[in-house]
Design an enzyme around this catalytic site. Structure first.
Site, short mmCIF file in Angstrom:
data_model
loop_
_atom_site.label_atom_id
_atom_site.label_comp_id
_atom_site.label_asym_id
_atom_site.label_seq_id
_atom_site.Cartn_x
_atom_site.Cartn_y
_atom_site.Cartn_z
N PHE A 1 1.22 6.16 30.49
CA PHE A 1 0.51 6.03 31.77
C PHE A 1 -0.40 7.23 32.02
O PHE A 1 -0.34 7.86 33.07
CB PHE A 1 1.50 5.83 32.94
CG PHE A 1 2.26 4.55 32.85
CD1 PHE A 1 1.77 3.39 33.45
CD2 PHE A 1 3.44 4.48 32.12
CE1 PHE A 1 2.47 2.20 33.34
CE2 PHE A 1 4.14 3.28 32.01
CZ PHE A 1 3.66 2.14 32.61
N HIS A 2 -1.18 7.54 31.02
CA HIS A 2 -2.17 8.60 31.17
C HIS A 2 -3.25 8.44 30.10
O HIS A 2 -3.11 7.63 29.18
CB HIS A 2 -1.50 9.99 31.08
CG HIS A 2 -0.84 10.28 29.77
ND1 HIS A 2 0.53 10.32 29.60
CD2 HIS A 2 -1.36 10.56 28.55
CE1 HIS A 2 0.82 10.59 28.34
NE2 HIS A 2 -0.31 10.74 27.68
#
Ligand code: TYD
Length: 131
Positions: free
Chosen positions: A49-50
């Site tokens: 999630f980045h």
């Protein structure tokens, strides 16, 4: 350019077992400054999630598998990483999420730079703005 780029390592194994080699300039398209590995991940607990501003990474599942979602802000693709000699390139400015880890998953990641939290973009809206 395609969002999904694999690096296939040669298997130099013989009757004694498999031997795969990842080597900068030969089959890894960057200088490796760091490695890290993930194990004991939970099947129902996604990670990632980045995106990174400049880091390039190459991710292998030495054992087991996981599903990687790759998103360049225009296109999204999901692929399984599930072969010890086949690594996925995670380029800069690609939002990535790892889902569905198998219980036996051992993920090895080669990275082009040392750890630097300021290279992370952890908010999806900030990621879209950075494109
Ligand atoms: P993070 O990259 O957020 O994990 P994932 O993308 O797999 O969900 O890293 C988790 C934590 O570990 C975070 O606090 C940063 C730290 N970390 C380091 O200190 N050095 C490293 O090389 C890595 C990859 C993470």
């Amino acid at each position: 350019m395609s969002l999904i780029k694999w690096v296939e390592l040669p298997n130099l194994g013989d009757h004694r077992g498999s031997l795969m080699v990842a080597e900068s300039a030969k089959n890894v398209p960057f200088e490796v400054k760091r490695i890290y590995y993930i194990l004991d991940a939970k099947p129902d607990v996604p990670r990632g999630f980045h995106a990174h501003k400049s880091l390039i990474q190459l991710a292998f599942c030495l054992k087991g598998s996981c599903k990687m979602l790759m998103d360049n802000g225009v296109e999204k693709q999901e692929v399984y990483i599930n072969q010890p000699n086949k690594g996925l390139i995670i380029p800069p400015l690609v939002w990535h999420e790892m889902h569905d880890f198998s219980e036996d998953c051992v993920m090895l990641v080669l990275a082009s730079d040392c750890y630097d939290e300021s290279d992370y973009i952890r908010d999806y809206d900030d990621f879209v703005k950075a494109l």
